[in-house]
Every structure is written in C-alpha cells, then in structure tokens.
Design a protein around this motif. Structure first.
Motif, PDB file in Angstrom:
ATOM      1  N   SER A 129       0.839  -1.209   0.000  1.00 22.76           N
ATOM      2  CA  SER A 129       0.000   0.000   0.000  1.00 22.76           C
ATOM      3  C   SER A 129       0.867   1.250   0.000  1.00 22.76           C
ATOM      4  O   SER A 129       0.554   2.242  -0.678  1.00 22.76           O
ATOM      5  CB  SER A 129      -0.938   0.004   1.204  1.00 22.76           C
ATOM      6  OG  SER A 129      -1.852  -1.066   1.166  1.00 22.76           O
ATOM      7  N   ALA A 130       1.946   1.218   0.757  1.00 29.18           N
ATOM      8  CA  ALA A 130       2.857   2.362   0.809  1.00 29.18           C
ATOM      9  C   ALA A 130       3.474   2.629  -0.557  1.00 29.18           C
ATOM     10  O   ALA A 130       3.614   3.782  -0.982  1.00 29.18           O
ATOM     11  CB  ALA A 130       3.951   2.101   1.841  1.00 29.18           C
ATOM     12  N   VAL A 131       3.814   1.566  -1.272  1.00 28.35           N
ATOM     13  CA  VAL A 131       4.389   1.729  -2.613  1.00 28.35           C
ATOM     14  C   VAL A 131       3.346   2.306  -3.564  1.00 28.35           C
ATOM     15  O   VAL A 131       3.648   3.175  -4.387  1.00 28.35           O
ATOM     16  CB  VAL A 131       4.929   0.382  -3.144  1.00 28.35           C
ATOM     17  CG1 VAL A 131       5.450   0.541  -4.572  1.00 28.35           C
ATOM     18  CG2 VAL A 131       6.036  -0.138  -2.244  1.00 28.35           C
ATOM     19  N   ASN A 145       7.740  12.246 -13.074  1.00 29.14           N
ATOM     20  CA  ASN A 145       8.979  11.677 -13.588  1.00 29.14           C
ATOM     21  C   ASN A 145       8.691  10.225 -13.934  1.00 29.14           C
ATOM     22  O   ASN A 145       8.530   9.388 -13.052  1.00 29.14           O
ATOM     23  CB  ASN A 145      10.076  11.775 -12.529  1.00 29.14           C
ATOM     24  CG  ASN A 145      11.422  11.319 -13.053  1.00 29.14           C
ATOM     25  OD1 ASN A 145      11.514  10.364 -13.821  1.00 29.14           O
ATOM     26  ND2 ASN A 145      12.471  12.002 -12.634  1.00 29.14           N
ATOM     27  N   PHE A 146       8.638   9.923 -15.226  1.00 22.42           N
ATOM     28  CA  PHE A 146       8.239   8.589 -15.662  1.00 22.42           C
ATOM     29  C   PHE A 146       9.205   7.520 -15.152  1.00 22.42           C
ATOM     30  O   PHE A 146       8.796   6.417 -14.805  1.00 22.42           O
ATOM     31  CB  PHE A 146       8.148   8.520 -17.189  1.00 22.42           C
ATOM     32  CG  PHE A 146       7.623   7.207 -17.693  1.00 22.42           C
ATOM     33  CD1 PHE A 146       6.267   6.928 -17.656  1.00 22.42           C
ATOM     34  CD2 PHE A 146       8.489   6.235 -18.182  1.00 22.42           C
ATOM     35  CE1 PHE A 146       5.786   5.711 -18.107  1.00 22.42           C
ATOM     36  CE2 PHE A 146       8.017   5.017 -18.633  1.00 22.42           C
ATOM     37  CZ  PHE A 146       6.660   4.757 -18.598  1.00 22.42           C
ATOM     38  N   ASN A 147      10.491   7.847 -15.099  1.00 21.39           N
ATOM     39  CA  ASN A 147      11.468   6.865 -14.639  1.00 21.39           C
ATOM     40  C   ASN A 147      11.253   6.491 -13.176  1.00 21.39           C
ATOM     41  O   ASN A 147      11.467   5.345 -12.777  1.00 21.39           O
ATOM     42  CB  ASN A 147      12.887   7.397 -14.844  1.00 21.39           C
ATOM     43  CG  ASN A 147      13.284   7.426 -16.303  1.00 21.39           C
ATOM     44  OD1 ASN A 147      12.803   6.624 -17.093  1.00 21.39           O
ATOM     45  ND2 ASN A 147      14.154   8.361 -16.667  1.00 21.39           N
ATOM     46  N   VAL A 148      10.824   7.476 -12.377  1.00 25.20           N
ATOM     47  CA  VAL A 148      10.524   7.187 -10.969  1.00 25.20           C
ATOM     48  C   VAL A 148       9.296   6.287 -10.887  1.00 25.20           C
ATOM     49  O   VAL A 148       9.269   5.308 -10.130  1.00 25.20           O
ATOM     50  CB  VAL A 148      10.302   8.486 -10.168  1.00 25.20           C
ATOM     51  CG1 VAL A 148       9.874   8.159  -8.740  1.00 25.20           C
ATOM     52  CG2 VAL A 148      11.568   9.329 -10.164  1.00 25.20           C
ATOM     53  N   LEU A 149       8.282   6.598 -11.682  1.00 22.12           N
ATOM     54  CA  LEU A 149       7.071   5.778 -11.715  1.00 22.12           C
ATOM     55  C   LEU A 149       7.413   4.342 -12.118  1.00 22.12           C
ATOM     56  O   LEU A 149       6.940   3.375 -11.513  1.00 22.12           O
ATOM     57  CB  LEU A 149       6.062   6.377 -12.690  1.00 22.12           C
ATOM     58  CG  LEU A 149       4.729   5.619 -12.852  1.00 22.12           C
ATOM     59  CD1 LEU A 149       3.977   5.559 -11.541  1.00 22.12           C
ATOM     60  CD2 LEU A 149       3.887   6.301 -13.927  1.00 22.12           C
ATOM     61  N   LEU A 150       8.256   4.223 -13.129  1.00 18.57           N
ATOM     62  CA  LEU A 150       8.675   2.914 -13.604  1.00 18.57           C
ATOM     63  C   LEU A 150       9.414   2.149 -12.503  1.00 18.57           C
ATOM     64  O   LEU A 150       9.247   0.933 -12.343  1.00 18.57           O
ATOM     65  CB  LEU A 150       9.582   3.081 -14.831  1.00 18.57           C
ATOM     66  CG  LEU A 150       9.875   1.838 -15.668  1.00 18.57           C
ATOM     67  CD1 LEU A 150       8.592   1.257 -16.242  1.00 18.57           C
ATOM     68  CD2 LEU A 150      10.837   2.191 -16.798  1.00 18.57           C
ATOM     69  N   SER A 151      10.200   2.866 -11.734  1.00 22.12           N
ATOM     70  CA  SER A 151      10.936   2.236 -10.631  1.00 22.12           C
ATOM     71  C   SER A 151       9.981   1.669  -9.588  1.00 22.12           C
ATOM     72  O   SER A 151      10.202   0.570  -9.051  1.00 22.12           O
ATOM     73  CB  SER A 151      11.874   3.254  -9.972  1.00 22.12           C
ATOM     74  OG  SER A 151      12.864   3.683 -10.872  1.00 22.12           O
ATOM     75  N   TYR A 152       8.901   2.409  -9.301  1.00 16.27           N
ATOM     76  CA  TYR A 152       7.938   1.908  -8.326  1.00 16.27           C
ATOM     77  C   TYR A 152       7.159   0.711  -8.871  1.00 16.27           C
ATOM     78  O   TYR A 152       6.791  -0.198  -8.111  1.00 16.27           O
ATOM     79  CB  TYR A 152       6.986   3.025  -7.893  1.00 16.27           C
ATOM     80  CG  TYR A 152       7.613   3.979  -6.909  1.00 16.27           C
ATOM     81  CD1 TYR A 152       8.160   3.508  -5.718  1.00 16.27           C
ATOM     82  CD2 TYR A 152       7.685   5.344  -7.160  1.00 16.27           C
ATOM     83  CE1 TYR A 152       8.759   4.372  -4.806  1.00 16.27           C
ATOM     84  CE2 TYR A 152       8.290   6.217  -6.259  1.00 16.27           C
ATOM     85  CZ  TYR A 152       8.825   5.724  -5.087  1.00 16.27           C
ATOM     86  OH  TYR A 152       9.421   6.563  -4.197  1.00 16.27           O
ATOM     87  N   VAL A 153       6.892   0.703 -10.173  1.00 19.46           N
ATOM     88  CA  VAL A 153       6.269  -0.474 -10.785  1.00 19.46           C
ATOM     89  C   VAL A 153       7.178  -1.682 -10.573  1.00 19.46           C
ATOM     90  O   VAL A 153       6.722  -2.781 -10.238  1.00 19.46           O
ATOM     91  CB  VAL A 153       6.008  -0.243 -12.289  1.00 19.46           C
ATOM     92  CG1 VAL A 153       5.562  -1.550 -12.956  1.00 19.46           C
ATOM     93  CG2 VAL A 153       4.952   0.834 -12.493  1.00 19.46           C
ATOM     94  N   ASN A 154       8.460  -1.471 -10.769  1.00 23.76           N
ATOM     95  CA  ASN A 154       9.431  -2.549 -10.566  1.00 23.76           C
ATOM     96  C   ASN A 154       9.431  -3.021  -9.120  1.00 23.76           C
ATOM     97  O   ASN A 154       9.557  -4.221  -8.834  1.00 23.76           O
ATOM     98  CB  ASN A 154      10.824  -2.062 -10.959  1.00 23.76           C
ATOM     99  CG  ASN A 154      11.850  -3.170 -10.979  1.00 23.76           C
ATOM    100  OD1 ASN A 154      11.511  -4.335 -11.166  1.00 23.76           O
ATOM    101  ND2 ASN A 154      13.099  -2.829 -10.764  1.00 23.76           N
ATOM    102  N   VAL A 155       9.284  -2.087  -8.175  1.00 21.71           N
ATOM    103  CA  VAL A 155       9.226  -2.457  -6.755  1.00 21.71           C
ATOM    104  C   VAL A 155       8.002  -3.340  -6.495  1.00 21.71           C
ATOM    105  O   VAL A 155       8.089  -4.342  -5.772  1.00 21.71           O
ATOM    106  CB  VAL A 155       9.188  -1.202  -5.858  1.00 21.71           C
ATOM    107  CG1 VAL A 155       8.908  -1.595  -4.403  1.00 21.71           C
ATOM    108  CG2 VAL A 155      10.503  -0.442  -5.947  1.00 21.71           C
TER     109      VAL A 155
END
Length: 285
Positions: A129-131, A145-155
């Motif tokens: 939920s936090a992610v 920032n799309f790269n940050v969003l992509l990083s959270y998808v990866n998380v």
C-alpha cells in the motif's frame, strides 16, 4: 462476454476514474460507486489488483480475503464476479506495449491469475500500500517523472515475487503435487516411443498450467528450473540406454530420446556429463 481492449472503456464499465495514460493506469478502488456484479469478461492488457477484505457472494463461507489478483490478455473471467461493495484496494494496469518495452522489469507473475491469487498478510498489505501511494503521487503529477514511476512499478513486481515465494513455502502440500505430477509426466513421456525432445510448454499443457507458473513452482521446490529437470532426466535415460542396451549405437540412442540430430545429442551429453556418449559407454565395457 465483454472484451475490453483499453483502460478507458474498462474503467467506465467498472466505475473507475478515467486513465491519465494509455499505457499505464494506477488507482484506488471506490466500491460503493463501482460495479459489484459482472458478466463474463476478458481484457487485452495486464492488471495487478490488490483487494483488501473482499467478500465474494458466490462462495459458501463468504469469508473475507485479502489478495492480489492478476489479469492478462486472453485470460477470460468466465463467471464474472459478484462481490460485496465493502472492500478496499488499488490497481495497476499495464498495456501490452508497456510490458514489451520494459520486459526486463517483469518476471512471470502476470499470468498467475489463471491459477491462483496471491494471499497477503497484514504486513504485506501495509508494504505494498505504501508503494502504491508513492506510485499515485508520480502518476497524478503533471510533471511526473516517468522513470521514478517505472521504478515503483518494478518495486511492486519485486514485492510480488517475494510474497509468492513466501506463499509457496507456507503451504508446500498445495504445490507438491504439481512437482510430482510434472515428474511423473516426464517418466510417462519416455515410457512410449518419442519423436522429439519434450519442452516445458508440453508438460504445462498436460497439467493445465502456464509454463511460467509450472516453471516457478518446480524451481522453488527442486532448486532447478523445469528445463534443467527435463535435461537431467534425459541424461539419466541416455546413461541407461548406453549401458543397458549395448545393441543400440549412439545415433539410435539419440533418436530413442527424441533428438532430431545425433550430433546435437553427442554435444548435449558431453556438456552435461563431461564425456562423449562413446566414452561413457566404454567405461562400462
């Protein structure tokens, strides 16, 4: 049956917010304002759906569950759903284009929806939920920032991997029969005349599973991939034929095992055993 090819029409059908992007959509559920009963559906994109305290009216016990559900292209939800509008949750929707362009981020879990949900502990709910809250922050921002969003998808995907390993380990009896059935199917395959080498997809089809799901369970419980298990068994059979059936030459052994080209069998055997088939046989003569 309804088939949805994009987020926009699917969200309209469910009563979710309109997506901000055609390739990625993140949001929270609002059950009182959503469709709680559906006809059979399929979607032509990927969905990761976290539902907390979900009560399914079609089950006898109506016991609330908290789990991650997956939808992938070509997966039909034949019965639709009929749920109490009292759960909480969030969702992540990804287009096929998004998956292909970022394939390195994604493992195999997106097709697990054909087999089982991923049940979450309270601690896991808090973590994922936090992610999602952080994902929403960057998704809703006009200057996201799309790269940050992509990083959270990866998380999220990495958390799913960790949670599935925990689920596999928590109730091994539920999965042991899959490993046993796979191993027995491999034995059965070679108890009949064969014309080709078996692959993981063949056994997945025999067991009514996807290749990814079968492979991950086999890897978890045997510490080897499904393909490595197949190769080990082929080598075992090859050794038996070379030692116990001296009338067969190397070429005939290769064909007996399903190899199309004898030279490939010789290279494969030497790579696995460290000796050529001829050298291995000579040890016993």
């Amino acid at each position: 049956m309804k088939n949805f090819t994009d987020f926009k029409f699917y969200n309209e059908y469910l009563g979710l917010n309109e997506p901000l992007d055609n390739d990625i959509d993140v949001g929270f559920y609002d059950p009182p304002n959503m469709l709680s009963k559906s006809e059979p559906i399929s979607v032509d994109f990927y969905r990761i759906s976290i539902k907390i305290n979900l009560v399914n009216k079609t089950t006898q016990t109506r016991k609330p569950i908290t789990a991650i559900f997956f939808n992938s292209p070509n997966l039909v939800v034949p019965a639709g759903w009929d749920v109490e509008p009292t759960y909480k949750g969030m969702y992540l929707q990804l287009s096929k284009k998004f998956i292909e362009e970022n394939r390195y981020l994604f493992k195999t879990y997106l097709d697990y929806g054909q087999h089982e949900a991923l049940y979450l502990t309270d601690e896991e709910v808090e973590e994922i939920s936090a992610v999602f809250k952080l994902m929403m922050k960057y998704y809703e921002s006009e200057k996201r920032n799309f790269n940050v969003l992509l990083s959270y998808v990866n998380v999220v995907i990495s958390l799913v991997e960790a949670f599935y390993k925990r689920q596999f380990s928590t109730d091994p009896k539920q999965y042991n029969h899959i490993v046993t059935d796979f191993q027995q199917s491999l034995i059965d395959y070679y108890n009949q005349p064969v014309s080709q080498l078996p692959n993981v997809q063949y056994f997945a089809d025999k067991l009514g599973l996807t290749a990814n799901y079968l492979g991950d369970i086999v890897k978890h419980f045997t510490q080897k991939s499904a393909l490595e298990n197949i190769h080990d068994y082929v080598i075992k059979r090859a050794k038996e034929l070379l030692v116990e059936n001296q009338k067969l030459n190397t070429t005939e052994v290769a064909y007996e095992l399903g190899f199309e080209y004898p030279n490939y069998f010789s290279k494969f055997f030497k790579k696995q055993v460290g000796l050529s088939p001829k050298e291995y046989r000579q040890q016993f003569n």
